[in-house]
Design an enzyme around this catalytic site. Structure first.
Site, PDB file in Angstrom:
ATOM      1  N   GLU A   1       1.365 -17.241 -13.871  1.00  0.00           N
ATOM      2  CA  GLU A   1       1.768 -16.203 -14.715  1.00  0.00           C
ATOM      3  C   GLU A   1       3.425 -16.430 -15.160  1.00  0.00           C
ATOM      4  O   GLU A   1       4.396 -16.808 -14.394  1.00  0.00           O
ATOM      5  CB  GLU A   1       1.784 -14.815 -14.065  1.00  0.00           C
ATOM      6  CG  GLU A   1       2.398 -13.895 -14.988  1.00  0.00           C
ATOM      7  CD  GLU A   1       2.376 -12.643 -13.918  1.00  0.00           C
ATOM      8  OE1 GLU A   1       3.013 -11.380 -14.518  1.00  0.00           O
ATOM      9  OE2 GLU A   1       1.923 -12.361 -12.909  1.00  0.00           O
ATOM     10  N   GLY A   2       3.663 -16.447 -16.487  1.00  0.00           N
ATOM     11  CA  GLY A   2       4.852 -16.488 -16.910  1.00  0.00           C
ATOM     12  C   GLY A   2       5.823 -15.295 -16.791  1.00  0.00           C
ATOM     13  O   GLY A   2       5.484 -14.543 -16.247  1.00  0.00           O
ATOM     14  N   ALA A   3       7.107 -15.450 -17.578  1.00  0.00           N
ATOM     15  CA  ALA A   3       7.924 -14.384 -17.511  1.00  0.00           C
ATOM     16  C   ALA A   3       8.263 -14.010 -18.871  1.00  0.00           C
ATOM     17  O   ALA A   3       8.611 -14.907 -19.856  1.00  0.00           O
ATOM     18  CB  ALA A   3       9.397 -14.729 -16.906  1.00  0.00           C
TER      19      ALA A   3
ATOM     20  N   LYS B   1       0.895  -8.255 -18.556  1.00  0.00           N
ATOM     21  CA  LYS B   1       0.554  -9.435 -18.102  1.00  0.00           C
ATOM     22  C   LYS B   1       0.176  -9.491 -16.606  1.00  0.00           C
ATOM     23  O   LYS B   1      -0.815 -10.172 -16.410  1.00  0.00           O
ATOM     24  CB  LYS B   1       1.678 -10.371 -18.341  1.00  0.00           C
ATOM     25  CG  LYS B   1       1.680 -11.795 -18.228  1.00  0.00           C
ATOM     26  CD  LYS B   1       2.789 -12.463 -18.782  1.00  0.00           C
ATOM     27  CE  LYS B   1       4.108 -12.225 -18.060  1.00  0.00           C
ATOM     28  NZ  LYS B   1       4.719 -11.230 -18.757  1.00  0.00           N
ATOM     29  N   THR B   2       0.915  -8.746 -15.774  1.00  0.00           N
ATOM     30  CA  THR B   2       0.805  -8.855 -14.285  1.00  0.00           C
ATOM     31  C   THR B   2      -0.580  -8.327 -13.972  1.00  0.00           C
ATOM     32  O   THR B   2      -1.417  -8.637 -13.087  1.00  0.00           O
ATOM     33  CB  THR B   2       1.856  -8.117 -13.480  1.00  0.00           C
ATOM     34  OG1 THR B   2       3.189  -9.197 -13.878  1.00  0.00           O
ATOM     35  CG2 THR B   2       1.738  -8.292 -12.119  1.00  0.00           C
ATOM     36  N   VAL B   3      -0.825  -7.157 -14.395  1.00  0.00           N
ATOM     37  CA  VAL B   3      -2.090  -6.372 -14.305  1.00  0.00           C
ATOM     38  C   VAL B   3      -3.258  -7.056 -14.888  1.00  0.00           C
ATOM     39  O   VAL B   3      -4.331  -7.183 -14.169  1.00  0.00           O
ATOM     40  CB  VAL B   3      -2.137  -5.038 -14.671  1.00  0.00           C
ATOM     41  CG1 VAL B   3      -2.087  -4.617 -16.188  1.00  0.00           C
ATOM     42  CG2 VAL B   3      -3.222  -4.162 -14.106  1.00  0.00           C
TER      43      VAL B   3
ATOM     44  N   LYS C   1       3.665 -17.291  -9.658  1.00  0.00           N
ATOM     45  CA  LYS C   1       4.649 -16.872 -10.602  1.00  0.00           C
ATOM     46  C   LYS C   1       5.743 -17.849 -10.717  1.00  0.00           C
ATOM     47  O   LYS C   1       6.654 -18.236  -9.810  1.00  0.00           O
ATOM     48  CB  LYS C   1       5.448 -15.670  -9.996  1.00  0.00           C
ATOM     49  CG  LYS C   1       6.505 -14.760 -11.007  1.00  0.00           C
ATOM     50  CD  LYS C   1       5.730 -14.243 -12.134  1.00  0.00           C
ATOM     51  CE  LYS C   1       6.784 -13.438 -12.896  1.00  0.00           C
ATOM     52  NZ  LYS C   1       5.977 -12.810 -14.149  1.00  0.00           N
TER      53      LYS C   1
ATOM     54  N   ASP D   1       5.743  -9.690  -8.973  1.00  0.00           N
ATOM     55  CA  ASP D   1       4.611  -9.758  -9.610  1.00  0.00           C
ATOM     56  C   ASP D   1       3.596 -10.495  -8.774  1.00  0.00           C
ATOM     57  O   ASP D   1       2.209  -9.970  -8.736  1.00  0.00           O
ATOM     58  CB  ASP D   1       4.683 -10.457 -10.944  1.00  0.00           C
ATOM     59  CG  ASP D   1       5.735  -9.565 -11.845  1.00  0.00           C
ATOM     60  OD1 ASP D   1       5.825  -8.492 -11.593  1.00  0.00           O
ATOM     61  OD2 ASP D   1       6.056 -10.245 -12.588  1.00  0.00           O
TER      62      ASP D   1
ATOM     63  N   GLU E   1       6.518  -6.250 -20.744  1.00  0.00           N
ATOM     64  CA  GLU E   1       5.669  -4.980 -20.482  1.00  0.00           C
ATOM     65  C   GLU E   1       4.555  -4.795 -21.632  1.00  0.00           C
ATOM     66  O   GLU E   1       4.181  -3.699 -22.159  1.00  0.00           O
ATOM     67  CB  GLU E   1       6.853  -3.725 -20.998  1.00  0.00           C
ATOM     68  CG  GLU E   1       8.203  -3.779 -20.296  1.00  0.00           C
ATOM     69  CD  GLU E   1       7.720  -3.679 -18.641  1.00  0.00           C
ATOM     70  OE1 GLU E   1       6.861  -3.088 -18.206  1.00  0.00           O
ATOM     71  OE2 GLU E   1       8.554  -4.349 -17.838  1.00  0.00           O
TER      72      GLU E   1
END
Length: 243
Positions: free
Chosen positions: A109-111, A15-17, A37, A50, A12
């Site tokens: 993109e990681g998690a 990262k995604t945005v 992803k 994502d 939170e």
């Protein structure tokens, strides 16, 4: 830089945005972009993940994910509980390398954070970045506590001899508190890398067309943007307290 790995200092943090903004700026610069992803958790079959959100905001990107697991847990844990094969760093590296043969830029993109485990062997996003020999962009929060998590992430990258491209603040509040304003100057110092952008809070709620137009203004030229770190710091960092 055909492949860029994007991680966060935790969950939170935007990262995604931020991935979407980097993709939008690259597209605006005339580059073809793919978004991968590595492992999507907490999303049911058929539900948007994502990578889909990045495509919605950024536009014409090739979006994909290697696996998805229903519970919102670390990928390795989620895979084990679902009784499914985990995603391994080699899988991520192979998929990203293939996409790089067909696109100018691949965003992986990681998690969660850098060392969130993908599999039972302890494989992480850092291992995938090493296999790819790719630089890493760290997305950090603005407020209190971010200096510690950012420095820990930066130290781990250096210990693994991975390139830290820079830091982006994933959500900059409209009315920043004192800690956030001080962190603007301190984040590059603790990271040992430049501040490469700051996304306004609520950016994901913008209409996609507005997001795509605005995105380059949130990111530094290294990320195909026009954002000026020195000007941002001069404007937002507080003056020293004089006794």
């Amino acid at each position: 830089m055909p492949v860029l790995v994007i991680t966060g200092t935790g969950t939170e943090v935007g990262k995604t945005v931020t991935t979407a903004a980097v993709a939008a700026a690259a597209l605006a610069a005339g580059r073809s972009v793919a978004v991968l992803k590595a492992a999507q958790t907490g999303v049911a079959p058929g539900e948007r993940g994502d990578a889909d959100e990045v495509a919605r905001l950024a536009g014409a990107v090739t979006a994909g994910e290697l696996a998805r697991f229903p519970e919102p847990l670390a990928p390795g844990t989620a895979a084990r509980r679902a009784g499914r094969e985990p995603v391994r760093p080699q899988d991520v590296a192979e998929a990203a390398a293939k996409l790089a043969t067909e696109h100018d830029l691949v965003l992986v993109e990681g998690a969660g954070g850098l060392l969130v485990r993908f599999d039972e062997a302890g494989g992480t996003l850092a291992d995938a970045a090493r296999l790819l020999r790719a630089p890493v962009l760290v997305v950090a929060s603005a407020g209190l506590g971010t200096l510690n998590t950012t420095e820990l992430t930066a130290r781990e990258l250096r210990a693994r001899e991975l390139e830290l491209l820079g830091v982006v603040i994933g959500s900059w509040p409209e009315r920043a508190d004192l800690a956030s304003r001080c962190n603007v100057a301190d984040l590059p110092d603790v990271a040992g890398a430049p501040l490469l952008g700051a996304l306004p809070a609520g950016a994901a709620a913008l209409a996609p067309a507005v997001f795509r137009t605005a995105a380059p203004g949130w990111l530094a030229p290294r990320l195909d943007g026009t954002w000026d770190a020195a000007a941002f710091t001069a404007r937002e960092a507080p003056a020293p307290l004089v006794a």
